[in-house]
Design a protein around this motif. Sequence first.
Motif, PDB file in Angstrom:
ATOM      1  N   GLY A 161       0.753  -1.155  -0.038  1.00  0.00           N
ATOM      2  CA  GLY A 161      -0.146  -0.055   0.023  1.00  0.00           C
ATOM      3  C   GLY A 161       0.929   1.069   0.087  1.00  0.00           C
ATOM      4  N   SER A 162       2.075   1.329   0.929  1.00  0.00           N
ATOM      5  CA  SER A 162       2.854   2.397   0.830  1.00  0.00           C
ATOM      6  C   SER A 162       3.514   2.730  -0.745  1.00  0.00           C
ATOM      7  CB  SER A 162       4.003   2.336   1.624  1.00  0.00           C
ATOM      8  OG  SER A 162       5.089   1.190   1.235  1.00  0.00           O
ATOM      9  N   GLY A 163       3.689   1.873  -1.476  1.00  0.00           N
ATOM     10  CA  GLY A 163       4.145   1.942  -2.840  1.00  0.00           C
ATOM     11  C   GLY A 163       3.188   2.660  -3.465  1.00  0.00           C
ATOM     12  N   ILE A 164       1.744   2.030  -3.442  1.00  0.00           N
ATOM     13  CA  ILE A 164       0.462   2.773  -4.426  1.00  0.00           C
ATOM     14  C   ILE A 164       0.486   4.210  -3.700  1.00  0.00           C
ATOM     15  CG2 ILE A 164      -1.838   2.674  -4.485  1.00  0.00           C
ATOM     16  CD1 ILE A 164      -1.406  -0.650  -4.310  1.00  0.00           C
ATOM     17  N   ALA A 165       0.648   4.375  -2.272  1.00  0.00           N
ATOM     18  CA  ALA A 165       0.245   5.660  -1.880  1.00  0.00           C
ATOM     19  C   ALA A 165       1.280   6.726  -2.307  1.00  0.00           C
ATOM     20  CB  ALA A 165       0.085   5.667  -0.335  1.00  0.00           C
ATOM     21  N   VAL A 166       2.797   6.307  -2.271  1.00  0.00           N
ATOM     22  CA  VAL A 166       3.766   7.257  -2.753  1.00  0.00           C
ATOM     23  C   VAL A 166       3.726   7.370  -4.016  1.00  0.00           C
ATOM     24  CG1 VAL A 166       5.596   5.465  -3.296  1.00  0.00           C
ATOM     25  CG2 VAL A 166       6.085   7.787  -2.029  1.00  0.00           C
ATOM     26  N   THR A 167       3.231   6.554  -4.785  1.00  0.00           N
ATOM     27  CA  THR A 167       3.175   6.810  -6.311  1.00  0.00           C
ATOM     28  C   THR A 167       1.884   7.964  -6.455  1.00  0.00           C
ATOM     29  OG1 THR A 167       3.544   4.803  -6.860  1.00  0.00           O
ATOM     30  CG2 THR A 167       2.541   6.091  -8.770  1.00  0.00           C
ATOM     31  N   ILE A 168       0.925   8.103  -5.833  1.00  0.00           N
ATOM     32  CA  ILE A 168      -0.176   8.947  -5.868  1.00  0.00           C
ATOM     33  C   ILE A 168       0.375  10.341  -5.330  1.00  0.00           C
ATOM     34  CG2 ILE A 168      -2.466   9.369  -4.906  1.00  0.00           C
ATOM     35  CD1 ILE A 168      -3.190   6.517  -4.834  1.00  0.00           C
ATOM     36  N   GLN A 169       1.142  10.362  -4.354  1.00  0.00           N
ATOM     37  CA  GLN A 169       1.645  11.366  -3.574  1.00  0.00           C
ATOM     38  C   GLN A 169       2.540  12.076  -4.725  1.00  0.00           C
ATOM     39  OE1 GLN A 169       3.606  11.754   0.418  1.00  0.00           O
ATOM     40  NE2 GLN A 169       5.367  11.444  -0.862  1.00  0.00           N
ATOM     41  N   PHE A 170       3.501  11.433  -5.410  1.00  0.00           N
ATOM     42  CA  PHE A 170       4.490  12.115  -6.303  1.00  0.00           C
ATOM     43  C   PHE A 170       3.684  12.493  -7.580  1.00  0.00           C
ATOM     44  CE2 PHE A 170       8.109   9.352  -4.823  1.00  0.00           C
ATOM     45  CZ  PHE A 170       8.831  10.429  -4.520  1.00  0.00           C
ATOM     46  N   GLY A 171       2.777  11.899  -7.740  1.00  0.00           N
ATOM     47  CA  GLY A 171       1.498  12.199  -8.973  1.00  0.00           C
ATOM     48  C   GLY A 171       0.851  13.630  -8.674  1.00  0.00           C
ATOM     49  N   LEU A 172       0.576  13.783  -7.685  1.00  0.00           N
ATOM     50  CA  LEU A 172       0.264  15.107  -7.065  1.00  0.00           C
ATOM     51  C   LEU A 172       1.093  16.134  -6.970  1.00  0.00           C
ATOM     52  CD1 LEU A 172      -2.288  16.632  -5.636  1.00  0.00           C
ATOM     53  CD2 LEU A 172      -1.376  15.724  -3.462  1.00  0.00           C
ATOM     54  N   PHE A 173       2.308  15.986  -6.539  1.00  0.00           N
ATOM     55  CA  PHE A 173       3.356  16.877  -6.339  1.00  0.00           C
ATOM     56  C   PHE A 173       3.740  17.238  -7.796  1.00  0.00           C
ATOM     57  CE2 PHE A 173       4.524  15.591  -1.939  1.00  0.00           C
ATOM     58  CZ  PHE A 173       3.774  16.521  -1.533  1.00  0.00           C
ATOM     59  N   LEU A 174       3.726  16.305  -8.861  1.00  0.00           N
ATOM     60  CA  LEU A 174       4.133  16.706 -10.249  1.00  0.00           C
ATOM     61  C   LEU A 174       2.847  17.560 -10.860  1.00  0.00           C
ATOM     62  CD1 LEU A 174       5.839  13.316 -11.324  1.00  0.00           C
ATOM     63  CD2 LEU A 174       6.917  15.336 -10.988  1.00  0.00           C
ATOM     64  N   LEU A 175       1.550  17.132 -10.587  1.00  0.00           N
ATOM     65  CA  LEU A 175       0.706  17.817 -11.100  1.00  0.00           C
ATOM     66  C   LEU A 175       0.742  19.439 -10.535  1.00  0.00           C
ATOM     67  CD1 LEU A 175      -2.132  18.047 -12.530  1.00  0.00           C
ATOM     68  CD2 LEU A 175      -3.411  17.466 -10.266  1.00  0.00           C
ATOM     69  N   VAL A 176       0.966  19.653  -9.591  1.00  0.00           N
ATOM     70  CA  VAL A 176       1.286  20.925  -8.712  1.00  0.00           C
ATOM     71  C   VAL A 176       2.436  21.548  -9.800  1.00  0.00           C
ATOM     72  CG1 VAL A 176       2.164  22.253  -6.649  1.00  0.00           C
ATOM     73  CG2 VAL A 176       0.597  20.576  -6.470  1.00  0.00           C
ATOM     74  N   GLY A 177       3.430  20.852 -10.100  1.00  0.00           N
ATOM     75  CA  GLY A 177       4.507  21.579 -10.981  1.00  0.00           C
ATOM     76  C   GLY A 177       3.932  21.722 -12.233  1.00  0.00           C
ATOM     77  N   ALA A 178       3.162  20.899 -13.004  1.00  0.00           N
ATOM     78  CA  ALA A 178       2.670  21.194 -14.160  1.00  0.00           C
ATOM     79  C   ALA A 178       1.822  22.559 -14.121  1.00  0.00           C
ATOM     80  CB  ALA A 178       1.811  20.141 -14.710  1.00  0.00           C
TER      81      ALA A 178
END
Length: 514
Positions: free
Chosen positions: A282-299
């Motif tokens: 679950g931590s692997g899935i959660a950290v992927t979602i977290q990175f996706g959120l931060f990258l969306l902020v970057g975009a």
Amino acid sequence: MNPVDLAIIVVYLAAMPAIGVLVGRRQRSAADYFIGERSLPWWAVCFSIVATETSTLTVISTPGLIWAASGNYNGFTYLQLPFGYIIGRTLVSFILLPRYFKGKQSTAYAFLGQRFGSSMQAVSSIAFIITRLLAEGVRLFAGAIPIQVILSHYGLHTQYWQIVVVLTALTVIYALVGGIKAVVWVDVIQLSIYVGGAIIAAIVLATKLPSGWTSRASDAGVFKLFDFNSSGLHLLTSQYAFLTAVVGGAIFTMASHGTDQLIVQRFLACRSVADGRKALIGSGIAVTIQFGLFLLVGAMLWAHNGFRNLKDLGVKSSDDVFTNFITSELPVGVAGLLIAAILASTMGALASALNALSNSTVADLYQRFTRRAPEDSKLLRHGRVWTLVWAVVFAVFGSLFSSRNNPVIEQGLSITGYTYGAMLGAFFLGMLIKRARQLDAIIAFVVTVAAMAFVVLGVKISPAPGAKPVVLAFPWYTLLGVVITLVVGGLLSLRHRTPDPRATTTEEKETETV
């Protein structure tokens, strides 16, 4: 600084230690202090793992990863790395995790002690302590860098060492009293704060963006997810190459989440193997979602800043883009929340390191070297003493740096490259090569650390005549270290005609029911 923002930060800094002490004040035993008597819910452990692997620089830097230093865009290709994380953590949950739940182990290195002997357990524990001291000590200082920039913008001029000491003092309060329970539950709160802050930042940004920005982002490659460039040089030197990110990331996370006590201690606090498995995957899935959120902020920041590359933005590094937005454009209250989120990520990583170092010092070193089985209350006392000792060491070590332009910082942040391959390789050596004895494992471990130090510090790859040399991409460090350990240990094991008796004993213990 606006009084509202300041009030939010002050309340946060006071609340986290108070909550941690309240949650974990009734420690009954050393097992309770170090692994929560294996009673923590898997979802809390899952979020704690994510919070532990997230630093201040992760929160600040990840949005800037969409930009490339060349002037082009990396886009979302960084997400390939957590894709590899999910694969690696799934493998750990089925290969290594069940072994940790056999008996009453409280550290990852107890397995190496059973398989090879107490000397190998001590060597691996010492390697962990040195690695974690350097990596977390430098990360503590590195985390103070954006905090100082933000506070300076609001007229609060501080020195790096002052930030380091204050954060360490506040963190040690709940880590010292509450043990792993306090650390885990405060991690859950801190994760909620910085993820919530990122969501709010995205919502605020959404109100400021021009129409049609997603189409322009797609055309510019800002939403690019995969990098299938298969040239040999690119695969070796770029962490954004698909094969490098996925394969290298999977092996890297097998070491970081399968052999590093910082993480292993968390899933050992789960109620069962099944719960530990859910927390880890679950931590692997959660950290992927977290990175996706931060990258969306970057975009969104890219669009908000006029669709410009870093050179045209006039910033020193991509890290400054999100920092500038926090200090200049967020409404009152939201800025304070995000600053609190940055503080949260630093404190969470430090608290985790303190408890893990204390656990390994007591279980792997003190008990092994003294050959004593002291009463539980004494072990609990030793655990708290070592938590305090390591807090002082971290504060002193982090305060030694006075400049952000110190090459030691970069070396410290990449220190796991020296030891992760040797650590994971030692586990594989114990499981796969039955002839290998303790001396074989120790020699292989030391040789690998020395070889990886040479690779990390000395090996440069020249892309073309006259071009600036580049280094091997960090996801390959762990795989290379594993190979060296298995080759050296395997060759040394050929000296023995029969399997190591400890290998047979360990296998028998693994077949027993917990």
